[in-house]
Design a protein around this motif. Structure first.
Motif, PDB file in Angstrom:
ATOM      1  N   TYR A 161       0.729  -1.239   0.007  1.00 22.27           N
ATOM      2  CA  TYR A 161      -0.028  -0.073  -0.049  1.00 22.27           C
ATOM      3  C   TYR A 161       0.754   1.189   0.046  1.00 22.27           C
ATOM      4  N   ARG A 162       2.038   1.187   0.676  1.00 25.84           N
ATOM      5  CA  ARG A 162       2.989   2.341   0.784  1.00 25.84           C
ATOM      6  C   ARG A 162       3.757   2.597  -0.511  1.00 25.84           C
ATOM      7  N   SER A 222      -2.889   5.578   7.912  1.00 29.11           N
ATOM      8  CA  SER A 222      -1.700   5.964   8.937  1.00 29.11           C
ATOM      9  C   SER A 222      -0.350   5.470   8.523  1.00 29.11           C
ATOM     10  N   ALA A 223      -0.493   4.234   8.295  1.00 30.36           N
ATOM     11  CA  ALA A 223       0.892   3.494   7.805  1.00 30.36           C
ATOM     12  C   ALA A 223       1.762   4.391   7.369  1.00 30.36           C
ATOM     13  N   PRO A 224       1.642   5.214   6.085  1.00 24.40           N
ATOM     14  CA  PRO A 224       2.709   6.132   5.463  1.00 24.40           C
ATOM     15  C   PRO A 224       3.328   7.020   6.395  1.00 24.40           C
ATOM     16  N   ALA A 225       2.399   7.774   7.128  1.00 20.04           N
ATOM     17  CA  ALA A 225       2.593   8.839   7.981  1.00 20.04           C
ATOM     18  C   ALA A 225       3.378   8.436   9.016  1.00 20.04           C
ATOM     19  N   ASP A 228       7.074   6.040   7.480  1.00 17.16           N
ATOM     20  CA  ASP A 228       7.729   6.669   6.360  1.00 17.16           C
ATOM     21  C   ASP A 228       8.230   7.975   7.139  1.00 17.16           C
ATOM     22  N   GLY A 229       7.661   8.627   7.874  1.00 14.63           N
ATOM     23  CA  GLY A 229       8.057   9.541   8.863  1.00 14.63           C
ATOM     24  C   GLY A 229       9.169   9.119   9.593  1.00 14.63           C
ATOM     25  N   ASP A 230       8.872   8.150  10.348  1.00 15.23           N
ATOM     26  CA  ASP A 230       9.972   7.384  11.297  1.00 15.23           C
ATOM     27  C   ASP A 230      11.233   7.113  10.209  1.00 15.23           C
TER      28      ASP A 230
END
Length: 245
Positions: A161-162, A222-225, A228-230
């Motif tokens: 998904y990402r 929420s997964a990308p935010a 990916d942010g991490d």
């Protein structure tokens, strides 16, 4: 007169004896299934500390007969685990999640809708919780199953998904984010079978598909935010350290 009365009484007694059904003699398989079903109901009511002696008394069978089928309590718990937990696992769930023609959201929604209907029964939830409060035997075994057959597939679909194709082992952060989704869906069973609360539904959505869809979408969005942010923060920190050296 006395002779007629005595004859009438004998006939009445004979009729009464014929009216009382004889106890059905169960086969070995039938008796084992009966004990297992009674044990599941018993443990879901009294917890895993319930005594086999008490269970046998409630069933109306002798202690000796009970132990003939399950010589130890652990042997009975092993069968309860398989019947109630591992035995309900559907191989088609893995096939569904491995289907490359479906997008991640559709896979997760379809999986969790069927998973919730199949797994989150009263006996499953209550025995799972009781075991978690005592010896952890059942949760430990079931989570080992999930870590092998389910979580890697869900992490893979989350990465897909990402837009990520990495086959690296799931990170701690990925698993923890996933546990928010999985635990949230399990919690609907806790609300119903532990707290006695009804789960909201509607005439248009009696199976709660909309609720599961909302949870899956919230997780995927929420997964990308989060992940990916991490990752970006870690990269920034690493570059900053390199400059210092």
């Amino acid at each position: 007169m006395r002779k007629k009365t005595a004859t009438a009484n004998q006939e009445t007694e004979a009729a009464g004896e014929q009216a009382v059904p004889s106890r059905k003699r169960l086969s070995v398989e039938e008796r084992e299934k009966q004990i297992l079903a009674s044990a599941i109901q018993f443990f879901s009511e009294h917890g895993l500390n319930g005594q086999m002696r008490v269970l046998a008394q409630q069933m109306g069978i002798t202690h000796t007969l009970f132990y003939h089928y399950f010589p130890t309590k652990q042997a009975l718990l092993d069968r309860v685990y398989y019947e109630l937990f591992e035995g309900r696992w559907k191989p088609e769930w893995q096939t569904l999640l491995d289907d490359s023609a479906l997008d991640p959201e559709e896979k997760l929604v379809r999986f969790y809708c069927d998973y919730a209907q199949t797994i989150l029964t009263r006996d499953f939830v209550r025995i799972f919780i009781y075991s978690g409060l005592s010896d952890h035997y059942i949760p430990d075994r079931f989570f080992a199953l999930l870590r092998t057959k389910l979580f890697p597939r869900l992490v893979r679909e989350t990465r897909r998904y990402r837009g990520i194709t990495s086959r690296a082992r799931p990170s701690v952060r990925e698993i923890e984010l996933l546990m928010g989704l999985h635990g949230g869906i399990f919690y609907t069973g806790v609300r119903r079978w532990i707290y006695g609360q009804e789960i909201p539904s509607s005439a248009r959505d009696p199976d709660g598909i909309a609720l599961i869809t909302d949870r899956v979408r919230s997780y995927l969005l929420s997964a990308p935010a989060v992940l990916d942010g991490d990752k970006a923060a870690a990269t920034k920190t690493r570059k900053s350290r390199q400059k210092e050296t």
